[in-house]
Scaffold this active site. Structure first.
Site, PDB file in Angstrom:
ATOM      1  CB  VAL A 121     -94.459 -17.819 -57.671  1.00  8.32           C
ATOM      2  CG1 VAL A 121     -94.236 -15.873 -56.599  1.00  8.32           C
ATOM      3  CG2 VAL A 121     -93.377 -18.239 -57.539  1.00  8.32           C
ATOM      4  CE  LYS A 171     -87.364 -27.897 -54.653  1.00 10.39           C
ATOM      5  NZ  LYS A 171     -87.177 -27.522 -53.842  1.00 10.39           N
ATOM      6  CB  CYS A 222     -85.492 -21.330 -60.294  1.00 11.04           C
ATOM      7  SG  CYS A 222     -86.885 -21.167 -59.583  1.00 11.04           S
ATOM      8  CG  ASN A 282     -81.932 -18.446 -57.877  1.00  8.94           C
ATOM      9  OD1 ASN A 282     -82.481 -18.425 -56.190  1.00  8.94           O
ATOM     10  ND2 ASN A 282     -83.634 -18.748 -58.206  1.00  8.94           N
TER      11      ASN A 282
HETATM   12  C1  UDX Z   1     -84.101 -22.352 -56.058  1.00  4.07           C
HETATM   13  C2  UDX Z   1     -84.040 -21.406 -54.441  1.00  4.07           C
HETATM   14  O1  UDX Z   1     -83.282 -21.989 -53.828  1.00  4.07           O
HETATM   15  C3  UDX Z   1     -85.577 -20.513 -53.863  1.00  4.07           C
HETATM   16  O2  UDX Z   1     -84.482 -19.985 -53.225  1.00  4.07           O
HETATM   17  C4  UDX Z   1     -86.005 -19.355 -55.406  1.00  4.07           C
HETATM   18  O3  UDX Z   1     -86.704 -18.798 -54.470  1.00  4.07           O
HETATM   19  C5  UDX Z   1     -86.143 -21.284 -56.393  1.00  4.07           C
HETATM   20  O4  UDX Z   1     -84.609 -21.210 -56.916  1.00  4.07           O
HETATM   21  P1  UDX Z   1     -85.758 -24.880 -56.135  1.00  4.07           P
HETATM   22  O5  UDX Z   1     -85.837 -24.918 -57.668  1.00  4.07           O
HETATM   23  O6  UDX Z   1     -87.069 -24.962 -55.453  1.00  4.07           O
HETATM   24  O7  UDX Z   1     -85.272 -23.286 -55.252  1.00  4.07           O
HETATM   25  O8  UDX Z   1     -84.925 -25.554 -55.726  1.00  4.07           O
HETATM   26  P2  UDX Z   1     -83.668 -25.119 -54.894  1.00  4.07           P
HETATM   27  O9  UDX Z   1     -83.879 -26.608 -53.767  1.00  4.07           O
HETATM   28  O10 UDX Z   1     -82.811 -24.267 -55.248  1.00  4.07           O
HETATM   29  O11 UDX Z   1     -82.791 -26.857 -55.535  1.00  4.07           O
HETATM   30  C6  UDX Z   1     -82.104 -26.339 -57.240  1.00  4.07           C
HETATM   31  C7  UDX Z   1     -81.795 -27.516 -58.156  1.00  4.07           C
HETATM   32  O12 UDX Z   1     -80.018 -28.336 -57.309  1.00  4.07           O
HETATM   33  C8  UDX Z   1     -82.058 -28.745 -57.091  1.00  4.07           C
HETATM   34  O13 UDX Z   1     -82.070 -29.483 -58.798  1.00  4.07           O
HETATM   35  C9  UDX Z   1     -81.611 -29.373 -55.845  1.00  4.07           C
HETATM   36  O14 UDX Z   1     -81.475 -30.782 -56.640  1.00  4.07           O
HETATM   37  C10 UDX Z   1     -80.078 -28.631 -56.633  1.00  4.07           C
HETATM   38  N1  UDX Z   1     -79.465 -29.147 -55.310  1.00  4.07           N
HETATM   39  C11 UDX Z   1     -79.360 -28.109 -54.118  1.00  4.07           C
HETATM   40  C12 UDX Z   1     -78.381 -29.887 -55.176  1.00  4.07           C
HETATM   41  O15 UDX Z   1     -77.952 -30.419 -55.993  1.00  4.07           O
HETATM   42  N2  UDX Z   1     -77.355 -29.488 -54.427  1.00  4.07           N
HETATM   43  C13 UDX Z   1     -77.549 -29.398 -53.003  1.00  4.07           C
HETATM   44  O16 UDX Z   1     -76.430 -28.666 -52.273  1.00  4.07           O
HETATM   45  C14 UDX Z   1     -78.676 -28.376 -53.043  1.00  4.07           C
END
Ligand code: UDX
Length: 469
Positions: free
Chosen positions: A11, A344, A284, A232
Site C-alpha cells: 500500500v 493471482k 486481503c 471486499n
Molecule cells: C483486493 C481488492 O480487489 C482491492 O480493491 C483491495 O484493495 C485489496 O483486495 P487483491 O487482493 O490484490 O485486491 O486481489 P484481487 O484482484 O481482488 O483478487 C483476490 C482473489 O480473488 C485472488 O485470489 C484472485 O485470483 C481471485 N479472483 C478474482 C477470482 O478467483 N475470480 C475473479 O473473478 C477475481
C-alpha cells in the site's frame, strides 16, 4: 503539499510513489532499512509491474525514503499504510498501526495542522483509536492541531498503478471540515487528471487512459472504514458465487464461462469478478472477511452470507483436490506438478495463498509435489517451510515425470509452454486448469486429458440426461 507515507509495503510504496508523481513532496517512511535502501537506490521494495520505473524516475526529486520519523514534523498529510495482519481469532492486529500513531504523536508539529490518513484496512473505529494515541503522545488537540481521516485503498496487486492513478472512486471519511478540505486539495489533480498528459511517458500502466474521471465520495469516518470491508466481502461473495455455479454447471454439462458472460451482460451484475478459480485467497480477502465476521459476532449481528462465502471457498479448494484424486485414483506415490503459487498473476505475494492449502492436502494423501511460480517462490518457501515440495526452475521441469499438471495461477507465461515437450515428458498427460485459462482445443489436439472447472471437456461431459420436471 508535503506528504509522508508510513509503510513501504504493497500500500505505502504505491501510494507514496503516486503522490510524488503528482508533484507533492513525498517521503516514504519505514522502519525497515532494507526497504528504504532499495527505494533510495531507485528500486521497488515489492514486485509490482511499473513501480521500479516510477521510483527510479522520481527518487531524489519529489520522492524520498527514510527510516527517520522526524519527517512528520513538516508534513501536511501523513498516510498510514502499515500492515494489519490477522490475529488467531480473526480480528485485525493493530500493533503496527499503534506504533505508527505513537511515532506520529512524538513528532507532530504544534504550529501546523496535520491530517493523518488511515490508508490501511482497519476495523471501524480505528481512526478514533489513532486519534487518541496521537493526542496522548503529543499532548496536542484533535481537530485543532491534527485530524484523523479514513481513505481506504482499493489497489489490486499487479494492477496497483492503474488503480492508484485511474481509480473508479476515491472515498474520504472525514468528520472535521478542515481535514476534508485538505484531502480534497490533495486529490484535486488526480480527480481532474491534471498533469497526466505530460507524464504519460512515465506510466507503464495503463496502456489506455480511461475516459471517465473518478468519483470523489466524501462521507463520515466510520462509513468510510466500513466501505472497504463491505466492498471486499462483497467481491469475495461474488467469486464464491460463480465458483459454486461452476460446480453445478459441471454436473449439469453447462459451461460456466458462457454463464458468466451471459450474467455479466446485465449491468446490475457486471462482468467483473466472475472468473472461476480454485478459490479466492491472498493478503486481503481472507483477512478482511475474517475481521468482518469476528466483529459481527462480537456485536451479535451475524453475517450469514459472508460466512457462507468463506465456507464455500474452502469447499472450492477441496473440490480441486477431489478432482485430482478422482482422476489419478490414488495419490499415494503419484507426482503432482503445480503451476502458480501466488494468489493471482503479476504479483510476488504468496501470503495466505490457496496453493498452500491445496498442496498441503495433496501431500497429506501421499502425493509428491513439484512447484513453480514466476515471482512467488521465494515468499512461498519462506512462509511454507513445513511443506516438503520440490521447487523447479520452470514449468517444463515441473511437468517432467508428473502424473498431473495443475494450473492454479494464470500467469501469461504458462499459456506459451512448449506443449508437445510437456506432453512427452509427463508420466500421465493430464492437465487440470483451475482458471479455464489454457487453450483447451490445442491441448486436447496434442492428446492431453484436459479438465477445467465448470466447463464441459472430453474428460467431463456432465450428466448424461438433465431431467425436466
Ligand atoms: C483486493 C481488492 O480487489 C482491492 O480493491 C483491495 O484493495 C485489496 O483486495 P487483491 O487482493 O490484490 O485486491 O486481489 P484481487 O484482484 O481482488 O483478487 C483476490 C482473489 O480473488 C485472488 O485470489 C484472485 O485470483 C481471485 N479472483 C478474482 C477470482 O478467483 N475470480 C475473479 O473473478 C477475481
Amino acid at each position: 503539499m508535503n506528504v509522508v507515507c508510513i509503510g513501504s509495503g504493497y500500500v505505502g510504496s504505491v501510494t507514496g510513489t503516486a503522490f510524488a508523481v503528482l508533484g507533492h513532496k513525498t517521503t516514504v517512511l519505514d522502519i525497515d532499512e532494507k526497504k528504504v535502501g532499495l527505494m533510495n537506490s531507485g528500486k521497488s521494495p515489492i514486485y509490482e509491474p511499473g513501480l521500479d520505473h516510477l521510483i527510479s524516475t522520481y527518487i531524489g526529486k519529489t520522492l524520498f525514503a527514510t527510516t527517520d520519523y522526524s519527517c512528520i514534523h513538516d508534513a501536511d498529510v501523513v498516510f498510514v499504510g502499515v500492515g494489519t495482519p490477522s490475529k488467531p481469532d480473526g480480528t485485525a492486529d493493530l500493533k503496527f498501526i499503534k506504533l505508527a500513531a505513537e511515532g506520529i504523536g512524538r513528532h507532530l508539529n504544534p504550529n501546523q495542522y496535520t491530517v493523518i490518513v488511515n490508508k490501511s484496512t482497519v476495523p471501524v473505529g480505528t481512526a478514533d483509536l489513532v486519534s487518541s494515541i496521537i493526542e496522548e503522545t503529543s499532548g496536542l488537540k484533535p481537530n485543532v492541531h491534527f485530524a484523523v481521516v479514513s481513505n481506504p485503498e482499493f489497489l489490486r496487486e499487479g494492477y496497483a498503478l492503474e488503480d492508484v492513478f485511474f481509480p473508479d472512486r476515491i472515498v474520504i471519511g472525514a468528520d472535521h471540515e478542515r481535514a476534508g478540505l485538505v484531502m480534497k486539495n490533495l486529490y484535486h489533480n488526480l480527480v481532474n487528471r491534471i498533469g497526466y498528459a505530460e507524464k504519460s511517458q512515465d506510466f507503464i500502466f495503463p496502456h489506455q487512459i480511461p475516459v471517465t474521471q473518478p468519483v470523489y465520495f466524501e462521507t463520515d469516518v466510520k462509513s468510510a472504514e466500513m466501505i472497504k470491508y463491505a466492498s471486499n466481502a462483497f467481491l469475495a461473495v461474488k467469486i464464491s458465487y460463480i465458483n459454486e455455479m461452476a460446480r453445478l454447471c459441471e454436473v449439469l454439462g453447462a459451461n460456466v464461462t458462457s454463464v458468466a458472460t451471459g450474467m455479466g451482460l446485465d449491468s446490475r451484475i457486471g462482468n467483473k469478478f466472475l472468473q472461476v478459480s480454485s478459490g479466492w485467497s491472498g493478503s486481503c480477502f481472507p483477512k478482511d472477511t475474517a475481521e468482518l465476521l469476528a466483529t459481527s459476532r462480537k456485536y451479535g449481528c451475524e453475517l450469514t452470507v459472508v460466512e457462507a462465502a468463506v465456507e464455500s471457498n474452502v469447499q472450492m479448494h477441496n473440490f480441486v483436490v477431489d478432482k485430482i484424486k478422482r482422476r489419478l485414483k490414488s495419490l499415494n506415490g503419484k507426482t503432482v506438478g503445480i503451476l502458480g503459487l501466488t494468489f493471482k498473476p503479476n504479483t510476488d505475494d504468496a501470503r495466505k495463498t490457496q496453493a498452500s492449502v491445496i498442496i498441503n492436502d495433496l501431500i497429506n494423501v501421499g502425493a509428491r509435489v513439484k512447484v513453480h511460480d514466476p515471482q512467488g517462490m521465494e515468499m512461498f518457501q519462506a512462509l511454507n517451510s513445513n511443506l516438503d515440495v520440490q521447487y523447479c526452475e520452470d514449468a517444463h521441469q515441473v511437468a517432467a515425470n508428473s502424473d498431473a499438471l495443475v494450473l492454479l495461477t494464470h500467469w501469461d507465461e504458462y499459456n506459451v509452454l512448449r506443449w508437445n515437450e510437456v506432453f512427452s515428458s509427463m508420466k500421465q498427460p493430464y492437465i487440470l486448469d483451475t482458471r479455464n485459462f489454457l487453450n483447451q482445443a490445442e491441448l486436447q489436439a496434442l492428446g492431453f486429458a484436459y479438465e477445467g472447472v465448470g466447463i464441459t471437456t472430453s474428460e467431463n461431459t456432465g450428466v448424461s440426461e438433465v431431467v425436466a420436471v
